[in-house]
Design a protein around this motif. Structure first.
Motif, PDB file in Angstrom:
ATOM      1  N   GLU A  50       0.813  -1.216   0.000  1.00  0.00           N
ATOM      2  CA  GLU A  50       0.000   0.000   0.000  1.00  0.00           C
ATOM      3  C   GLU A  50       0.849   1.270   0.000  1.00  0.00           C
ATOM      4  OE1 GLU A  50      -3.173  -0.150  -0.753  1.00  0.00           O
ATOM      5  OE2 GLU A  50      -2.842  -2.301  -0.786  1.00  0.00           O
ATOM      6  N   GLU A  51       2.109   1.177   0.398  1.00  0.00           N
ATOM      7  CA  GLU A  51       2.992   2.350   0.429  1.00  0.00           C
ATOM      8  C   GLU A  51       3.661   2.616  -0.921  1.00  0.00           C
ATOM      9  OE1 GLU A  51       4.631   2.519   4.940  1.00  0.00           O
ATOM     10  OE2 GLU A  51       5.369   0.866   3.702  1.00  0.00           O
ATOM     11  N   LEU A  52       3.540   1.682  -1.859  1.00  0.00           N
ATOM     12  CA  LEU A  52       4.151   1.854  -3.175  1.00  0.00           C
ATOM     13  C   LEU A  52       3.376   2.868  -4.011  1.00  0.00           C
ATOM     14  CD1 LEU A  52       4.896  -1.897  -3.972  1.00  0.00           C
ATOM     15  CD2 LEU A  52       6.543  -0.148  -3.275  1.00  0.00           C
ATOM     16  N   ASN A  53       4.031   3.458  -4.990  1.00  0.00           N
ATOM     17  CA  ASN A  53       3.406   4.420  -5.895  1.00  0.00           C
ATOM     18  C   ASN A  53       2.861   3.653  -7.107  1.00  0.00           C
ATOM     19  OD1 ASN A  53       2.586   6.794  -7.103  1.00  0.00           O
ATOM     20  ND2 ASN A  53       4.607   7.200  -7.981  1.00  0.00           N
ATOM     21  N   TRP A  54       1.596   3.260  -7.059  1.00  0.00           N
ATOM     22  CA  TRP A  54       0.975   2.441  -8.101  1.00  0.00           C
ATOM     23  C   TRP A  54       0.475   3.309  -9.242  1.00  0.00           C
ATOM     24  CZ3 TRP A  54       1.456  -2.685  -8.078  1.00  0.00           C
ATOM     25  CH2 TRP A  54       1.770  -3.319  -6.874  1.00  0.00           C
ATOM     26  N   THR A  55       0.651   2.808 -10.476  1.00  0.00           N
ATOM     27  CA  THR A  55       0.174   3.483 -11.679  1.00  0.00           C
ATOM     28  C   THR A  55      -0.670   2.500 -12.484  1.00  0.00           C
ATOM     29  OG1 THR A  55       2.180   4.837 -11.782  1.00  0.00           O
ATOM     30  CG2 THR A  55       0.887   4.638 -13.806  1.00  0.00           C
ATOM     31  N   ALA A  56      -1.892   2.916 -12.844  1.00  0.00           N
ATOM     32  CA  ALA A  56      -2.722   2.096 -13.732  1.00  0.00           C
ATOM     33  C   ALA A  56      -2.141   2.195 -15.136  1.00  0.00           C
ATOM     34  CB  ALA A  56      -4.165   2.580 -13.712  1.00  0.00           C
ATOM     35  N   VAL A  57      -1.854   1.039 -15.768  1.00  0.00           N
ATOM     36  CA  VAL A  57      -1.208   1.068 -17.084  1.00  0.00           C
ATOM     37  C   VAL A  57      -2.110   0.629 -18.226  1.00  0.00           C
ATOM     38  CG1 VAL A  57       1.129   0.874 -16.151  1.00  0.00           C
ATOM     39  CG2 VAL A  57      -0.120  -1.204 -16.748  1.00  0.00           C
ATOM     40  N   CYS A  58      -3.068  -0.267 -17.963  1.00  0.00           N
ATOM     41  CA  CYS A  58      -3.968  -0.721 -19.026  1.00  0.00           C
ATOM     42  C   CYS A  58      -5.036  -1.613 -18.425  1.00  0.00           C
ATOM     43  CB  CYS A  58      -3.210  -1.478 -20.120  1.00  0.00           C
ATOM     44  SG  CYS A  58      -2.473  -3.046 -19.601  1.00  0.00           S
ATOM     45  N   LYS A  59      -5.972  -2.020 -19.243  1.00  0.00           N
ATOM     46  CA  LYS A  59      -6.960  -3.026 -18.857  1.00  0.00           C
ATOM     47  C   LYS A  59      -6.336  -4.404 -19.068  1.00  0.00           C
ATOM     48  CE  LYS A  59     -10.443  -0.088 -18.456  1.00  0.00           C
ATOM     49  NZ  LYS A  59     -10.861   0.335 -17.142  1.00  0.00           N
ATOM     50  N   LEU A  60      -6.680  -5.372 -18.228  1.00  0.00           N
ATOM     51  CA  LEU A  60      -6.150  -6.725 -18.380  1.00  0.00           C
ATOM     52  C   LEU A  60      -6.470  -7.268 -19.765  1.00  0.00           C
ATOM     53  CD1 LEU A  60      -4.655  -9.088 -17.063  1.00  0.00           C
ATOM     54  CD2 LEU A  60      -6.870  -9.884 -16.203  1.00  0.00           C
ATOM     55  N   GLY A  61      -7.657  -6.988 -20.273  1.00  0.00           N
ATOM     56  CA  GLY A  61      -8.060  -7.462 -21.596  1.00  0.00           C
ATOM     57  C   GLY A  61      -7.262  -6.861 -22.739  1.00  0.00           C
ATOM     58  N   ASP A  62      -6.489  -5.782 -22.466  1.00  0.00           N
ATOM     59  CA  ASP A  62      -5.646  -5.182 -23.498  1.00  0.00           C
ATOM     60  C   ASP A  62      -4.394  -6.007 -23.783  1.00  0.00           C
ATOM     61  OD1 ASP A  62      -7.390  -3.029 -23.690  1.00  0.00           O
ATOM     62  OD2 ASP A  62      -6.210  -1.765 -22.334  1.00  0.00           O
ATOM     63  N   ILE A  63      -4.099  -6.957 -22.896  1.00  0.00           N
ATOM     64  CA  ILE A  63      -2.909  -7.808 -23.062  1.00  0.00           C
ATOM     65  C   ILE A  63      -3.382  -9.221 -23.368  1.00  0.00           C
ATOM     66  CG2 ILE A  63      -0.709  -8.531 -22.087  1.00  0.00           C
ATOM     67  CD1 ILE A  63      -1.110  -6.412 -19.889  1.00  0.00           C
ATOM     68  N   LEU A  64      -3.113  -9.694 -24.561  1.00  0.00           N
ATOM     69  CA  LEU A  64      -3.468 -11.073 -24.901  1.00  0.00           C
ATOM     70  C   LEU A  64      -2.592 -12.025 -24.096  1.00  0.00           C
ATOM     71  CD1 LEU A  64      -3.730 -10.758 -28.773  1.00  0.00           C
ATOM     72  CD2 LEU A  64      -5.603 -10.890 -27.130  1.00  0.00           C
ATOM     73  N   PRO A  65      -3.143 -13.152 -23.630  1.00  0.00           N
ATOM     74  CA  PRO A  65      -2.316 -14.125 -22.899  1.00  0.00           C
ATOM     75  C   PRO A  65      -1.097 -14.537 -23.727  1.00  0.00           C
ATOM     76  CG  PRO A  65      -4.629 -14.669 -22.673  1.00  0.00           C
ATOM     77  CD  PRO A  65      -4.543 -13.577 -23.703  1.00  0.00           C
ATOM     78  N   GLY A  66       0.056 -14.567 -23.063  1.00  0.00           N
ATOM     79  CA  GLY A  66       1.295 -14.956 -23.731  1.00  0.00           C
ATOM     80  C   GLY A  66       1.969 -13.821 -24.476  1.00  0.00           C
ATOM     81  N   THR A  67       1.541 -12.573 -24.227  1.00  0.00           N
ATOM     82  CA  THR A  67       2.153 -11.422 -24.895  1.00  0.00           C
ATOM     83  C   THR A  67       2.441 -10.324 -23.875  1.00  0.00           C
ATOM     84  OG1 THR A  67       0.081 -10.260 -25.404  1.00  0.00           O
ATOM     85  CG2 THR A  67       0.849 -11.900 -27.008  1.00  0.00           C
ATOM     86  N   GLY A  68       3.071  -9.268 -24.364  1.00  0.00           N
ATOM     87  CA  GLY A  68       3.387  -8.133 -23.517  1.00  0.00           C
ATOM     88  C   GLY A  68       3.022  -6.821 -24.163  1.00  0.00           C
ATOM     89  N   VAL A  69       2.966  -5.784 -23.346  1.00  0.00           N
ATOM     90  CA  VAL A  69       2.753  -4.415 -23.810  1.00  0.00           C
ATOM     91  C   VAL A  69       3.772  -3.527 -23.110  1.00  0.00           C
ATOM     92  CG1 VAL A  69       0.277  -4.739 -24.263  1.00  0.00           C
ATOM     93  CG2 VAL A  69       1.031  -3.864 -22.039  1.00  0.00           C
TER      94      VAL A  69
END
Length: 112
Positions: free
Chosen positions: A4-23
């Motif tokens: 909870e003390e970390l600086n979290w950033t929302a990067v994308c929706k889970l559905g934006d990343i196909l399984p077995g790939t990266g963004v």
């Protein structure tokens, strides 16, 4: 430091990343590669290939080498462990692994 003390950033929706790939995402001005493994596992490492300096690791091929879940750099084919960032062929070229969490349908990253 707790999660909870970390600086979290929302990067994308889970559905934006196909399984077995990266963004690629920009988190606090750092290029981060975010990978989806299977239906639920998400990992993040630096996106910069340490040998070339190019921001390309998110485009590498994802697979397994023994017990390691890895991405192969599209340039020099070095394999990076997605859990630790370790370069299996040349540990001196390892990259940083980052914290990842999925909240609802959003992927969040905090730099390590």
């Amino acid at each position: 430091m707790s999660s909870e003390e970390l600086n979290w950033t929302a990067v994308c929706k889970l559905g934006d990343i196909l399984p077995g790939t990266g963004v690629c995402a920009l988190v606090d001005e750092r290029h981060v590669a975010v990978f989806r493994i299977g239906d639920s596992g998400v990992h993040a490492i630096d996106n910069i290939d340490p040998r070339s300096g190019a921001s390309v690791l998110s485009r590498g091929l994802v697979g397994n080498l023994g017990e390691h879940i890895v991405v192969a750099s599209p340039l020099y084919k070095n394999h990076f462990d997605l859990r630790t960032g370790e370069c299996l062929e040349a540990p001196e070229h390892s990259v940083r692994a980052h914290h990842v969490r999925v909240r609802g349908d959003e992927v969040w990253v905090a730099l390590a």
